[in-house]
Design a protein around this motif. Sequence first.
Motif, mmCIF file in Angstrom:
data_model
loop_
_atom_site.group_PDB
_atom_site.id
_atom_site.type_symbol
_atom_site.label_atom_id
_atom_site.label_comp_id
_atom_site.label_asym_id
_atom_site.label_seq_id
_atom_site.Cartn_x
_atom_site.Cartn_y
_atom_site.Cartn_z
ATOM 1 N N GLU A 17 8.233 4.922 -8.790
ATOM 2 C CA GLU A 17 8.922 4.351 -7.630
ATOM 3 C C GLU A 17 10.219 3.648 -8.009
ATOM 4 O O GLU A 17 10.885 3.076 -7.149
ATOM 5 N N GLY A 28 8.598 -1.973 0.277
ATOM 6 C CA GLY A 28 7.965 -0.781 0.854
ATOM 7 C C GLY A 28 6.845 -1.108 1.813
ATOM 8 O O GLY A 28 6.798 -2.190 2.404
ATOM 9 N N GLY A 29 5.921 -0.154 1.983
ATOM 10 C CA GLY A 29 4.826 -0.352 2.918
ATOM 11 C C GLY A 29 5.067 0.341 4.236
ATOM 12 O O GLY A 29 4.177 0.462 5.063
ATOM 13 N N LEU A 34 6.668 4.825 2.330
ATOM 14 C CA LEU A 34 6.861 4.332 0.966
ATOM 15 C C LEU A 34 5.663 3.473 0.557
ATOM 16 O O LEU A 34 5.157 2.686 1.361
ATOM 17 N N GLU A 35 5.253 3.661 -0.670
ATOM 18 C CA GLU A 35 4.102 2.907 -1.160
ATOM 19 C C GLU A 35 4.454 1.420 -1.252
ATOM 20 O O GLU A 35 5.566 1.058 -1.639
ATOM 21 N N TRP A 36 3.519 0.549 -0.872
ATOM 22 C CA TRP A 36 3.793 -0.887 -0.918
ATOM 23 C C TRP A 36 3.646 -1.392 -2.353
ATOM 24 O O TRP A 36 2.661 -1.102 -3.023
ATOM 25 N N VAL A 37 4.643 -2.140 -2.825
ATOM 26 C CA VAL A 37 4.563 -2.728 -4.159
ATOM 27 C C VAL A 37 4.622 -4.240 -4.008
ATOM 28 O O VAL A 37 5.604 -4.779 -3.505
#
Lengths: 244, 424
Positions: free
Chosen positions: B152, B203-204, B208-211
């Motif tokens: 990411e 993100g989230g 998009l993947e949450w970091v």
Amino acid sequence: MSDSIIEIQNVNKWFGDFQVLKEINLEVKAKEKIVVCGPSGSGKSTLIRCINRLEEHQKGSIVVDGTKISEDTKNIEQVRAEVGMVFQQFNLFPHLSILDNCSLAPIWVKKMPKKEAEKLALAQLEQVQIVDQAHKFPGQLSGGQQQRAAIARALCMQPKIMLFDEPTSALDPEMIKEVLDVMVNLAKQGMTMIVVTHEMGFAKEVADQMIFMDEGMIVEKAGTKDFFANPKSDRTKLFLSQIL
Amino acid sequence: MKNVNLFKTQQRKNLNTFLILGAFFFLLGILDFSLNNFHGKNITSFLPGFISFFTPLIFSMIGLYLVRIEFSGIKQLDNLNKNINTSNFNAALSISIILLILFTIVPLLNWFILDATFVGDSKEACTGGGACWVYIKTWFNRFMYGMYPNAEQWRVNATFIIVLGLMGAGYFFPLRYKKHLTFYYVIILPIISFLLIYYLISGGEFGLEWVETGAWGGLSLTFIVSFFSLIFCFPIGMMLALGRRSDLAVIKYSSLSFIEFWRGVPLITVLFMSAVMFPMFLPDGTYVDKLIRVIVAITLFEAAYTAEVIRGGLQALPRGQYDAAKSLGMGYWRLHLLVILPQALKLVIPGIANTFLALVKDTPLIFVVGLLELVGMLNLAKTNPKWLGFSMEGYVFAGIIFWIICYSMSKYSQSLELKYKTDR
């Protein structure tokens, strides 16, 4: 009474315990030129700084063009926009060009469009004969030029009254004349002027009334001819004999 | 006296001889010094120890004395004589400094480059006596992005490139929008940057993947924390400085106590409180991300310092400037925004640069709340069992990175000073 543009009645002012102004009474008619003289520390500067409230007076009343000067900030700003002031140390804004110095207040205080304000500024700079220096910064000008620029800056607000606080005291002798010439011109155009100065030649040429101050009091107030020909008080005589 | 003159005329007559002799003695001094320090050979060991120690200096001074020829007509030589070789004392100082630089730079060079290991991918590759740059290479990704997932990381890069682009965009503003520049930098840019960081790095949403912020780290975190703190601490500091000089007692004393409070507590305490104490004051169920808490804490802390720096500038202005602005009918805000602040801020550019540099260098302290920026990641990496014993390389690396950041900020502040210089 009604035709006077400035009315000062029984004004007193103290710096701490020290009384700088004692029971000052003065009326200035429109288009009148008044020269204030006197030894240093006599309260001349303080008096004219009270007229646009750069200093506060503690007792008495000052009315400028129908507006009574009081705590109210709106009133004060209104008065200040009508009363131009020129200082001993010029006090130009060093971070702005001469042109911007002149157009700043018309644009931001009077909300004049920028083009118009610059046109006005150039016209005023033309009047004081430094239009060719318009794009320089104050630090690049001689003292006389700076003081003329400061006069132009004050005139750009199109004031009804001009106050001069020892405008030539910080200048080299050869520059005094160029500033006085500008002031004489201004006087001929019918501006109401109160001038604190030691330039008696200028006073004789321009003033309608002379005021002599000492120790916070107006010692003598007379027409210019009378004042120089036969001063009444001894203090005035002494002062004149030293200065002339 | 006559002797000296005779010597001087001889010097000018036999210019070349003196030049060669001078150069010979000077180089002999340097050679003696180098052999002594870097090869352990003392070619002057036949002399008593004390004199032997000073021979490099003595030789070089003789060399410089021989070439001290006034108006020799050779430009380089004249320059040399004028700048470092005007007198015996000056020559001795110059030589001492040259020898000192030589003394330090050679081992440094060896450690950094000549004996250092650049290739390889494990600790075993590092056999030389110098630095093990393999360590930095292997961990580089972590030093830049912290624990941010590798796949990411383009999101971080993209955000930084866009923000940098937006910062640069102000430079290319058409002239008639120039007056909105402050507004752009103080309001619009932070909002855009925040949204970018919120949606892109965090993100989230949008698939998009949450970091979580705990995984952010490394140099990118240093930048994020510094960026927001710098942008916000300046206007807040300015308000505090004006507030402290206000005539209104409430504003004056609240600014004063705010400033004195934040100046009086150590940053590390503030950060700790923001992490541990602050959540206790919040109603149940509300949660403020710890990164935001940390940024707010640093911002307020540095704002107090900025306020005092700006106050210094305000006090340096003569009273006449206030008088003149007032006499033109300007009220409080116009007086300050148009006349006073532009001049005061110009005066305090060096002081503000100082505060800002300190801020950037204070960011490593956020490790106390568990956020690991560049230095934090270093501390983590050096405890990795596979890579024990390379903390030196790590700290040197971090030092260089911070130096580059701070030096460029300092250069930028100098260019600003020049740009706004209007008098004298």
